[in-house]
Write an enzyme that holds these catalytic residues in place. Structure first.
Site, PDB file in Angstrom:
ATOM      1  N   ASP A 106       0.788  -1.163   0.027  1.00  0.00           N
ATOM      2  CA  ASP A 106       0.123  -0.136   0.073  1.00  0.00           C
ATOM      3  C   ASP A 106       0.877   1.101   0.105  1.00  0.00           C
ATOM      4  O   ASP A 106       1.923   1.328   0.518  1.00  0.00           O
ATOM      5  CB  ASP A 106      -0.900   0.031   1.055  1.00  0.00           C
ATOM      6  CG  ASP A 106      -0.392  -0.036   2.498  1.00  0.00           C
ATOM      7  OD1 ASP A 106       0.703  -0.966   2.742  1.00  0.00           O
ATOM      8  OD2 ASP A 106      -0.444   0.768   3.468  1.00  0.00           O
ATOM      9  N   GLU A 171      -0.286  -1.131   5.949  1.00  0.00           N
ATOM     10  CA  GLU A 171       0.690  -0.620   6.604  1.00  0.00           C
ATOM     11  C   GLU A 171       0.586   0.860   7.009  1.00  0.00           C
ATOM     12  O   GLU A 171       0.923   1.173   8.184  1.00  0.00           O
ATOM     13  CB  GLU A 171       2.139  -0.937   6.198  1.00  0.00           C
ATOM     14  CG  GLU A 171       3.242  -0.961   7.111  1.00  0.00           C
ATOM     15  CD  GLU A 171       3.854   0.405   7.384  1.00  0.00           C
ATOM     16  OE1 GLU A 171       4.538   0.642   8.339  1.00  0.00           O
ATOM     17  OE2 GLU A 171       3.469   1.221   6.544  1.00  0.00           O
TER      18      GLU A 171
HETATM   19 ZN   LIG Z   1       6.566   2.155   4.548  1.00  0.00          ZN
END
Ligand SMILES: [Zn+2]
Length: 418
Positions: A106, A171
């Site tokens: 991501d 994340e």
């Molecule tokens: Zn990162």
């Protein structure tokens, strides 16, 4: 050096054009957290691994179910779906220690297009760098791990212990993907997260807690403003108190954090107040992030923040009666560090030095949260070691291709110890 490494390194070097093309391909998938492309990129990587005959576990993450758990690490965007992906290269000795490479796919949004000199989704290669949102944070590092893994797989080289490649999502806004990977039951005896560190070894992360302050005021017509209470003016009482709190929490910091001017920053990122230009604002909502020190429990960090705000309110007649409220929402990153008893830090340091020569990489901590704390909390020693630094989350994000290739070579050696 393990003699089995040579054919793997030869394969890795022969595949350098493919490494660069793969990185550009991944940058062209605009995998912003919460977008459809965030799932698309996981399937794209899974298809590549599957086509190579790699054993993979691709599964739909039960987002709502995990998000309801008390230890869920937080999420700041809506997700209807998310996918987990782990590739496994079985080791030759079932009892030997396993190793995980972990990387997130991501990315954060690109920001204002006008601030970029190129298309943020171009994956353009120029002057030895790949450009685009996510190039540095952290598709460059992910591709280094992927290509190291594939070079081992393609040459039929089996490490002694299992080698895992975890491709994770979410994340940037909390750690959904790594949390889900651990919930799925995946474990390893050590983990290298290939986040950008310019090939230094990052062994600790400060934490970061996302908060929301609601500062009450009292609405009145602005032409009679003294009959109201401006929430903006009341916020002016709170902001300096938070700056002072930040200063006091940064007076003495862990030696690993001394390279940063502020090891544990506290910043207000958004402020919204009022609903009409000629009305005294009756509410100000400020959101920010609060740094958590190494080894500091999240609960005590929150308690110090809340009591600081409460004390500031007690000193003001209006806020004493109408106190500012503190809400913890979104990403809740505890701090984390690679446990002192693990040899992982030294293994990465000495492997890097043996492979690339020159000075040993620095061992540092960083002020931002990452998936490292989820892994160490699950008993998996983890460090960050990856290509690029300093260009994440900003315009013209880029990663050095030399560092991508160098990282991949270190990872091959880590997977094939003496
Ligand atoms: Zn990162």
């Amino acid at each position: 050096m393990n003699h089995a490494a040579q054919p793997v390194l030869d394969a890795l070097r022969a595949a350098r054009p493919e490494t660069v093309a793969t990185l550009s391909d991944l940058i062209r998938i605009p995998s912003v957290g919460g977008s459809a492309a965030e799932s698309e990129i996981v399937h794209h990587v899974a298809a590549r691994l599957r086509a190579e005959g790699v054993e993979i576990d691709l599964w739909p993450i039960p987002v709502a179910e995990l998000a309801a758990r008390p230890d869920f690490p937080g999420m700041e965007v809506h997700r209807d779906e998310a996918w987990g992906l782990v590739a496994r290269l079985p080791g030759s000795d079932p009892g030997a220690p396993s190793l995980m490479f972990n990387g997130h796919l991501d990315v954060v949004p690109p920001g204002q297009p006008a601030t970029w000199s190129i298309d943020p989704w171009s994956g353009e290669v120029r002057d030895g760098h790949a450009y685009g949102r996510g190039a540095c944070d952290m598709k460059g590092g992910f591709v280094a791990a992927l290509q190291a893994f594939l070079a081992l797989h393609r040459t039929g080289t089996r490490p002694r212990g299992d080698l895992l490649l975890a491709a994770v999502v979410g994340e940037e806004d909390g750690g959904l993907g790594t949390y889900a990977t651990l919930e799925r039951g995946w474990r390893a005896d050590a983990c290298v997260i290939t986040e950008p560190t310019a090939l230094d070894v990052l062994a600790a992360n400060g934490g970061a807690l996302t908060f929301r302050l609601r500062v009450p005021g009292l609405a009145a017509h602005a032409c009679a403003r003294t009959s109201g209470v401006s929430a903006v003016e009341k916020f002016q009482l709170i902001f300096p108190v938070l700056r002072a709190l930040e200063a006091s929490r940064n007076r003495a910091v862990d030696p690993m954090m001394r390279r940063w001017d502020i090891a544990y920053p506290l910043e207000i990122g958004t402020v919204r107040a009022g609903d009409w230009a000629s009305t005294v604002p009756d509410l100000l909502v400020a959101e920010g992030r609060f740094g958590v020190a190494l080894d500091e429990p999240v609960d005590s960090a929150r308690a110090e923040f809340e009591s600081t705000v409460a004390q500031a309110c007690a000193a003001d007649p209006w806020l004493k009666e109408h106190p500012v409220t503190v809400e913890w929402w979104g990403g809740q990153f505890a701090s984390g560090r690679c446990p002192a008893g693990s040899d992982l830090v030294q293994r990465v340091v000495s492997t890097h030095a043996a492979v690339h020569g020159g000075a040993e990489p620095a061992v540092v901590g960083a002020p931002y949260g990452s998936d490292l704390r989820l892994l160490t909390a699950a008993g998996i020693p983890a460090v960050q070691y990856g290509p690029g630094v300093g260009y994440g989350h900003c315009p013209d994000e880029r990663v050095s291709l030399d560092q991508v290739h160098a990282c991949a070579e270190t990872l091959v050696h880590l997977a094939l110890p003496e």
